[in-house]
Design a protein around this motif. Structure first.
Motif, PDB file in Angstrom:
ATOM      1  N   ASN A  16      -6.028  -5.287  15.458  1.00  0.00           N
ATOM      2  CA  ASN A  16      -5.156  -4.567  14.533  1.00  0.00           C
ATOM      3  C   ASN A  16      -5.845  -4.152  13.235  1.00  0.00           C
ATOM      4  OD1 ASN A  16      -2.363  -4.652  15.818  1.00  0.00           O
ATOM      5  ND2 ASN A  16      -3.059  -6.768  16.017  1.00  0.00           N
ATOM      6  N   GLY A  17      -7.117  -4.508  13.096  1.00  0.00           N
ATOM      7  CA  GLY A  17      -7.848  -4.157  11.884  1.00  0.00           C
ATOM      8  C   GLY A  17      -7.398  -4.938  10.670  1.00  0.00           C
ATOM      9  N   TYR A  18      -6.858  -6.137  10.888  1.00  0.00           N
ATOM     10  CA  TYR A  18      -6.421  -6.976   9.787  1.00  0.00           C
ATOM     11  C   TYR A  18      -7.629  -7.713   9.205  1.00  0.00           C
ATOM     12  CZ  TYR A  18      -1.768  -6.454  11.930  1.00  0.00           C
ATOM     13  OH  TYR A  18      -0.616  -5.968  12.474  1.00  0.00           O
ATOM     14  N   GLN A  19      -7.563  -7.993   7.912  1.00  0.00           N
ATOM     15  CA  GLN A  19      -8.634  -8.712   7.250  1.00  0.00           C
ATOM     16  C   GLN A  19      -8.177 -10.104   6.862  1.00  0.00           C
ATOM     17  OE1 GLN A  19     -10.280  -6.544   3.979  1.00  0.00           O
ATOM     18  NE2 GLN A  19     -10.796  -4.776   5.217  1.00  0.00           N
ATOM     19  N   ALA A  78      -1.470 -10.878   6.934  1.00  0.00           N
ATOM     20  CA  ALA A  78      -2.578  -9.925   7.099  1.00  0.00           C
ATOM     21  C   ALA A  78      -2.032  -8.523   7.381  1.00  0.00           C
ATOM     22  CB  ALA A  78      -3.510 -10.382   8.217  1.00  0.00           C
ATOM     23  N   GLU A  79      -0.995  -8.450   8.190  1.00  0.00           N
ATOM     24  CA  GLU A  79      -0.365  -7.159   8.490  1.00  0.00           C
ATOM     25  C   GLU A  79       0.240  -6.554   7.226  1.00  0.00           C
ATOM     26  OE1 GLU A  79       2.979  -5.249  11.499  1.00  0.00           O
ATOM     27  OE2 GLU A  79       3.072  -7.392  11.050  1.00  0.00           O
ATOM     28  N   GLU A  81      -0.533  -7.176   4.100  1.00  0.00           N
ATOM     29  CA  GLU A  81      -1.581  -6.774   3.165  1.00  0.00           C
ATOM     30  C   GLU A  81      -2.219  -5.446   3.592  1.00  0.00           C
ATOM     31  OE1 GLU A  81      -3.030 -10.982   1.178  1.00  0.00           O
ATOM     32  OE2 GLU A  81      -4.015 -10.340   3.035  1.00  0.00           O
ATOM     33  N   LYS A  82      -2.384  -5.264   4.892  1.00  0.00           N
ATOM     34  CA  LYS A  82      -2.941  -4.001   5.376  1.00  0.00           C
ATOM     35  C   LYS A  82      -1.979  -2.855   5.074  1.00  0.00           C
ATOM     36  CE  LYS A  82      -4.574  -1.527   9.445  1.00  0.00           C
ATOM     37  NZ  LYS A  82      -4.777  -1.534  10.880  1.00  0.00           N
ATOM     38  N   GLY A  85      -1.900  -2.115   1.375  1.00  0.00           N
ATOM     39  CA  GLY A  85      -3.195  -1.634   0.888  1.00  0.00           C
ATOM     40  C   GLY A  85      -3.871  -2.526  -0.129  1.00  0.00           C
ATOM     41  N   LYS A  87      -4.564  -7.020  -1.223  1.00  0.00           N
ATOM     42  CA  LYS A  87      -4.409  -8.436  -0.882  1.00  0.00           C
ATOM     43  C   LYS A  87      -3.723  -9.156  -2.036  1.00  0.00           C
ATOM     44  CE  LYS A  87      -8.527  -8.371   1.977  1.00  0.00           C
ATOM     45  NZ  LYS A  87      -9.891  -8.846   2.136  1.00  0.00           N
TER      46      LYS A  87
END
Length: 136
Positions: A16-19, A78-79, A81-82, A85, A87
């Motif tokens: 999902n491209g989460y950080q 994480a979702e 925050e993504k 945009g 954190k």
């Protein structure tokens, strides 16, 4: 809620491209705490009578459910925050500063959503600091 191990967690994050952020780490540390409790219970009951092991199973299940919930909470953060945009901990101060500029220092004029974002950033910062204190 389904079972979740660290490899599954990493796969979901990558897919999902989460950080990984400090808030995600707060939830992962919580999950690790529950995992340690489970291991401790199992270690302390391995030589016990089957009836004792059976009684402890409900605690193992309770802690495992809490562990899984904490991992899913980490993914949810994480979702979020993504999507937003930024954190909560790493960028929270900058977000608040931008709101102060936007509303010329009158944060009472911020939208309810913005106020909730500030509140979450503050609460997550406190939780993160509390975990740091416990680790040291």
């Amino acid at each position: 809620m389904s079972y979740m191990d660290y490899n599954q967690f990493k796969a979901i994050m990558a897919e999902n491209g989460y950080q990984k952020s400090k808030v995600v780490d707060v939830y992962l540390n919580k999950a690790m705490h529950y995992n340690k409790l489970i291991k401790s219970i199992k270690a302390n009951t391995k030589d016990k009578e089957p009836v004792v092991k059976l009684k402890m199973e409900k605690f193992i299940k309770k802690y495992d459910d809490a562990r899984i919930e904490a991992v899913w909470d980490a993914i949810s953060v994480a979702e979020l925050e993504k999507l937003q945009g930024w954190k909560f901990i790493e960028d929270g101060e900058e977000f608040i500063l931008q709101l102060q500029i936007k509303y010329q220092g009158k944060l009472k004029e911020a939208t309810e959503f913005e106020k909730k974002q500030v509140e979450l950033a503050t609460l997550y910062e406190q939780a993160y600091k509390k975990q740091l204190v416990k680790e040291n």
